[in-house]
Design a protein around this motif. Structure first.
Motif, PDB file in Angstrom:
ATOM      1  N   ALA A  72     -28.068   5.143 -48.275  1.00 11.93           N
ATOM      2  CA  ALA A  72     -28.450   5.706 -49.571  1.00 11.93           C
ATOM      3  C   ALA A  72     -29.808   6.360 -49.444  1.00 11.93           C
ATOM      4  CB  ALA A  72     -28.485   4.626 -50.654  1.00 11.93           C
ATOM      5  N   ASN A  73     -29.983   7.486 -50.108  1.00 15.73           N
ATOM      6  CA  ASN A  73     -31.255   8.204 -50.124  1.00 15.73           C
ATOM      7  C   ASN A  73     -31.813   8.448 -48.724  1.00 15.73           C
ATOM      8  OD1 ASN A  73     -31.203   6.646 -52.978  1.00 15.73           O
ATOM      9  ND2 ASN A  73     -32.282   8.617 -53.143  1.00 15.73           N
ATOM     10  N   GLY A  74     -30.919   8.809 -47.820  1.00 10.87           N
ATOM     11  CA  GLY A  74     -31.335   9.131 -46.464  1.00 10.87           C
ATOM     12  C   GLY A  74     -31.826   7.946 -45.672  1.00 10.87           C
ATOM     13  N   SER A  75     -31.537   6.733 -46.123  1.00 12.33           N
ATOM     14  CA  SER A  75     -32.085   5.518 -45.517  1.00 12.33           C
ATOM     15  C   SER A  75     -30.992   4.463 -45.368  1.00 12.33           C
ATOM     16  CB  SER A  75     -33.202   4.952 -46.401  1.00 12.33           C
ATOM     17  OG  SER A  75     -34.228   5.895 -46.625  1.00 12.33           O
ATOM     18  N   PRO A  76     -31.229   3.460 -44.508  1.00 12.37           N
ATOM     19  CA  PRO A  76     -30.302   2.329 -44.479  1.00 12.37           C
ATOM     20  C   PRO A  76     -30.342   1.601 -45.811  1.00 12.37           C
ATOM     21  CG  PRO A  76     -32.257   1.879 -43.144  1.00 12.37           C
ATOM     22  CD  PRO A  76     -32.331   3.319 -43.545  1.00 12.37           C
ATOM     23  N   ALA A  77     -29.193   1.106 -46.237  1.00 13.78           N
ATOM     24  CA  ALA A  77     -29.106   0.426 -47.523  1.00 13.78           C
ATOM     25  C   ALA A  77     -28.068  -0.685 -47.437  1.00 13.78           C
ATOM     26  CB  ALA A  77     -28.753   1.418 -48.634  1.00 13.78           C
ATOM     27  N   PHE A  78     -28.145  -1.608 -48.393  1.00 16.77           N
ATOM     28  CA  PHE A  78     -27.223  -2.739 -48.420  1.00 16.77           C
ATOM     29  C   PHE A  78     -26.802  -3.022 -49.852  1.00 16.77           C
ATOM     30  CE2 PHE A  78     -29.791  -3.224 -44.650  1.00 16.77           C
ATOM     31  CZ  PHE A  78     -28.839  -3.497 -43.680  1.00 16.77           C
ATOM     32  N   ALA A  79     -25.506  -3.126 -50.053  1.00 16.01           N
ATOM     33  CA  ALA A  79     -24.981  -3.565 -51.343  1.00 16.01           C
ATOM     34  C   ALA A  79     -24.945  -5.085 -51.334  1.00 16.01           C
ATOM     35  CB  ALA A  79     -23.589  -2.994 -51.571  1.00 16.01           C
ATOM     36  N   GLN A  80     -25.636  -5.704 -52.291  1.00 15.98           N
ATOM     37  CA  GLN A  80     -25.722  -7.162 -52.361  1.00 15.98           C
ATOM     38  C   GLN A  80     -24.786  -7.705 -53.428  1.00 15.98           C
ATOM     39  OE1 GLN A  80     -29.413  -8.744 -53.847  1.00 15.98           O
ATOM     40  NE2 GLN A  80     -28.614 -10.825 -53.937  1.00 15.98           N
ATOM     41  N   TYR A  81     -24.048  -8.754 -53.052  1.00 17.84           N
ATOM     42  CA  TYR A  81     -23.140  -9.440 -53.968  1.00 17.84           C
ATOM     43  C   TYR A  81     -23.624 -10.876 -54.110  1.00 17.84           C
ATOM     44  CZ  TYR A  81     -20.280  -5.372 -52.940  1.00 17.84           C
ATOM     45  OH  TYR A  81     -19.842  -4.084 -52.777  1.00 17.84           O
ATOM     46  N   ARG A  82     -24.052 -11.242 -55.295  1.00 13.81           N
ATOM     47  CA  ARG A  82     -24.635 -12.563 -55.528  1.00 13.81           C
ATOM     48  C   ARG A  82     -23.553 -13.565 -55.914  1.00 13.81           C
ATOM     49  NH1 ARG A  82     -29.721 -14.122 -59.494  1.00 13.81           N
ATOM     50  NH2 ARG A  82     -28.098 -14.271 -61.052  1.00 13.81           N
ATOM     51  N   PRO A  83     -23.738 -14.845 -55.568  1.00 16.89           N
ATOM     52  CA  PRO A  83     -22.738 -15.848 -55.958  1.00 16.89           C
ATOM     53  C   PRO A  83     -22.533 -15.863 -57.468  1.00 16.89           C
ATOM     54  CG  PRO A  83     -24.264 -16.774 -54.359  1.00 16.89           C
ATOM     55  CD  PRO A  83     -24.824 -15.438 -54.753  1.00 16.89           C
ATOM     56  N   ARG A  84     -21.282 -15.928 -57.874  1.00 20.91           N
ATOM     57  CA  ARG A  84     -20.931 -15.981 -59.296  1.00 20.91           C
ATOM     58  C   ARG A  84     -20.673 -17.425 -59.696  1.00 20.91           C
ATOM     59  NH1 ARG A  84     -16.499 -13.214 -59.143  1.00 20.91           N
ATOM     60  NH2 ARG A  84     -17.225 -11.189 -59.916  1.00 20.91           N
ATOM     61  N   GLY A 139     -38.805 -18.329 -55.210  1.00 22.79           N
ATOM     62  CA  GLY A 139     -38.961 -18.738 -56.604  1.00 22.79           C
ATOM     63  C   GLY A 139     -37.946 -18.081 -57.515  1.00 22.79           C
ATOM     64  N   PRO A 140     -38.369 -17.082 -58.336  1.00 24.20           N
ATOM     65  CA  PRO A 140     -37.449 -16.473 -59.304  1.00 24.20           C
ATOM     66  C   PRO A 140     -36.214 -15.844 -58.674  1.00 24.20           C
ATOM     67  CG  PRO A 140     -39.724 -15.881 -59.794  1.00 24.20           C
ATOM     68  CD  PRO A 140     -39.745 -16.570 -58.462  1.00 24.20           C
ATOM     69  N   GLY A 141     -36.321 -15.398 -57.423  1.00 28.49           N
ATOM     70  CA  GLY A 141     -35.184 -14.745 -56.784  1.00 28.49           C
ATOM     71  C   GLY A 141     -34.248 -15.683 -56.047  1.00 28.49           C
ATOM     72  N   ALA A 142     -34.465 -16.993 -56.172  1.00 29.51           N
ATOM     73  CA  ALA A 142     -33.685 -17.946 -55.372  1.00 29.51           C
ATOM     74  C   ALA A 142     -32.205 -17.951 -55.731  1.00 29.51           C
ATOM     75  CB  ALA A 142     -34.259 -19.352 -55.529  1.00 29.51           C
ATOM     76  N   GLY A 143     -31.855 -17.372 -56.885  1.00 30.62           N
ATOM     77  CA  GLY A 143     -30.442 -17.279 -57.246  1.00 30.62           C
ATOM     78  C   GLY A 143     -29.649 -16.392 -56.301  1.00 30.62           C
ATOM     79  N   CYS A 144     -30.358 -15.659 -55.430  1.00 34.70           N
ATOM     80  CA  CYS A 144     -29.676 -14.796 -54.452  1.00 34.70           C
ATOM     81  C   CYS A 144     -29.229 -15.560 -53.212  1.00 34.70           C
ATOM     82  CB  CYS A 144     -30.597 -13.645 -54.048  1.00 34.70           C
ATOM     83  SG  CYS A 144     -30.887 -12.445 -55.378  1.00 34.70           S
ATOM     84  N   ARG A 145     -29.609 -16.828 -53.119  1.00 39.11           N
ATOM     85  CA  ARG A 145     -29.143 -17.638 -51.991  1.00 39.11           C
ATOM     86  C   ARG A 145     -27.615 -17.663 -51.977  1.00 39.11           C
ATOM     87  NH1 ARG A 145     -31.842 -21.498 -49.192  1.00 39.11           N
ATOM     88  NH2 ARG A 145     -33.501 -21.512 -50.770  1.00 39.11           N
ATOM     89  N   GLY A 146     -27.049 -17.448 -50.804  1.00 41.14           N
ATOM     90  CA  GLY A 146     -25.594 -17.440 -50.684  1.00 41.14           C
ATOM     91  C   GLY A 146     -24.961 -16.078 -50.914  1.00 41.14           C
ATOM     92  N   SER A 147     -25.788 -15.051 -51.005  1.00 43.05           N
ATOM     93  CA  SER A 147     -25.267 -13.702 -51.231  1.00 43.05           C
ATOM     94  C   SER A 147     -24.561 -13.155 -49.995  1.00 43.05           C
ATOM     95  CB  SER A 147     -26.408 -12.745 -51.602  1.00 43.05           C
ATOM     96  OG  SER A 147     -26.932 -13.030 -52.879  1.00 43.05           O
ATOM     97  N   ARG A 148     -23.715 -12.163 -50.233  1.00 39.25           N
ATOM     98  CA  ARG A 148     -23.134 -11.362 -49.172  1.00 39.25           C
ATOM     99  C   ARG A 148     -23.718  -9.958 -49.274  1.00 39.25           C
ATOM    100  NH1 ARG A 148     -17.854 -12.534 -47.921  1.00 39.25           N
ATOM    101  NH2 ARG A 148     -18.029 -10.770 -46.465  1.00 39.25           N
ATOM    102  N   VAL A 149     -23.922  -9.298 -48.142  1.00 34.19           N
ATOM    103  CA  VAL A 149     -24.422  -7.931 -48.171  1.00 34.19           C
ATOM    104  C   VAL A 149     -23.545  -7.042 -47.293  1.00 34.19           C
ATOM    105  CG1 VAL A 149     -26.806  -8.565 -48.697  1.00 34.19           C
ATOM    106  CG2 VAL A 149     -26.098  -8.352 -46.317  1.00 34.19           C
ATOM    107  N   VAL A 150     -23.365  -5.806 -47.737  1.00 33.94           N
ATOM    108  CA  VAL A 150     -22.516  -4.837 -47.045  1.00 33.94           C
ATOM    109  C   VAL A 150     -23.363  -3.603 -46.743  1.00 33.94           C
ATOM    110  CG1 VAL A 150     -20.477  -3.374 -47.215  1.00 33.94           C
ATOM    111  CG2 VAL A 150     -20.454  -5.680 -48.203  1.00 33.94           C
ATOM    112  N   PRO A 151     -23.487  -3.207 -45.471  1.00 31.42           N
ATOM    113  CA  PRO A 151     -24.303  -2.039 -45.115  1.00 31.42           C
ATOM    114  C   PRO A 151     -23.723  -0.738 -45.663  1.00 31.42           C
ATOM    115  CG  PRO A 151     -23.875  -3.427 -43.193  1.00 31.42           C
ATOM    116  CD  PRO A 151     -22.956  -3.885 -44.277  1.00 31.42           C
ATOM    117  N   THR A 152     -24.608   0.179 -46.039  1.00 32.02           N
ATOM    118  CA  THR A 152     -24.235   1.528 -46.423  1.00 32.02           C
ATOM    119  C   THR A 152     -25.435   2.424 -46.143  1.00 32.02           C
ATOM    120  OG1 THR A 152     -23.304   2.904 -48.193  1.00 32.02           O
ATOM    121  CG2 THR A 152     -24.900   1.216 -48.851  1.00 32.02           C
TER     122      THR A 152
END
Length: 324
Positions: free
Chosen positions: A268-280, A253-266
């Protein structure tokens, strides 16, 4: 001023920058405030180095300065929190839940492991360093009065002796021990402890499937990776969600704008994390969120999604502004 001082700093001071950043981050709950505190610590040390003359260990002297800087910063401030700290009940996965938000200064903020965890050294110490920057633990620390917070970190995380902490804080060993006892009781009351965890079996494969499902925006596959009590929160919004069904409903629903995103592993805070890049709009991708994950029993148990909504979060963390 800052750039000039940075160029002129004694290399002996710079050797301690990373561990001081970790200490200040745990004290302040913000990697950006921690950077400012460490910079101020370095400036004060640089100005006073000529008079220091080795009267005590350089490292201890720097921690004394950093502690005083953090105590000054914390004076009169409200504690930082995570959204789940503010409301005992999850929100509905509807757009109206976005109505309530707070400024960045209200929230515990993320930190990248590479900013605060030593690259080498004793594996046990590295494990404690990672565990003591987990979001839940850093949020729990914010319940402590600032001096108790300093005592607990110096004694429990950095393993200083009681007399060393007493000297740093200009107090007595009895006062240090009393403060530590009260701090431990407070953390126990909010369910926080330092308990280094081994890598979950199959975690690497779980994270690979997480990335694949997210980038394909296959919500059925995504929610299948979630723990039955999984939670997600999205600072700066106060809302938080619980359970695969509601998290999936939000993404559809409200988060559907994230469709087509790219994510890059990193990390953070002692845990697995992902930087998300949303379609512009108009093409390409833009920084959108840093997702910090907690894994329990082979499933994703918690997702902390820190949104980059005009806050330059990625730039301030040193993350690339475009996916590779």
């Amino acid at each position: 001023m800052t750039s000039v001082v940075s160029r002129e700093l004694d290399p002996r001071l710079l050797e301690h920058r990373r561990e001081l950043t970790g200490y200040c981050y745990r004290m302040l709950g913000s990697s950006f405030d921690a950077d400012d505190a460490v910079q101020e610590t370095m400036v004060r040390a640089w100005r006073g180095l000529a008079d220091f003359e080795g009267r005590s260990a350089l490292r201890s002297w720097l921690y004394r300065i950093a502690t005083n800087v953090c105590l000054d910063q914390l004076s009169g401030r409200k504690r930082r929190a995570l959204p789940m700290d503010l409301s005992g009940s999850p929100w509905q996965p509807v757009e109206a839940s976005l109505a309530a938000q707070r400024p960045a200064t209200a929230w515990v903020e993320p930190v990248l492991d590479r900013q605060v965890v030593p690259e080498d050294g004793d594996p046990a110490e590295q494990a404690v360093a990672r565990e003591s920057i987990r979001l839940a633990f850093v949020a729990a620390l914010q319940h402590l009065p600032p001096r108790q917070r300093a005592v607990l970190l110096l004694r429990e995380v950095l393993r200083w002796k009681a007399d060393e902490v007493a000297q740093l804080l200009d107090t007595t060993v009895a006062s240090v021990n009393s403060a530590l006892q009260r701090a431990r009781a407070t953390l126990a009351g909010v369910g926080a402890e330092i308990d280094p965890r081994p890598l979950e079996p199959g975690e690497a494969d779980l994270l690979r499937r997480y990335v694949d499902a997210f980038e394909r925006y296959d919500i059925d596959a995504f929610v299948a990776l979630l723990h039955e009590d999984a939670t997600q929160h999205m600072p700066p919004f106060e809302m938080w969600l619980r359970g695969p069904a509601d998290i999936g409903a939000w993404m559809r629903g409200p988060g559907a704008g994230c469709r087509g995103s790219r994510v890059v592993p990193t990390r953070a805070n002692g845990s697995p994390a992902f930087a998300q890049y949303r379609p512009r709009a108009g093409g390409g991708h833009e920084p959108w969120a840093l997702h910090v994950l907690e894994v329990e029993a082979g499933r994703i148990a918690h997702i902390s999604s820190f949104l980059d909504l005009g806050t330059s979060l990625f730039r301030r963390l040193g993350l690339p502004v475009q996916p590779a």
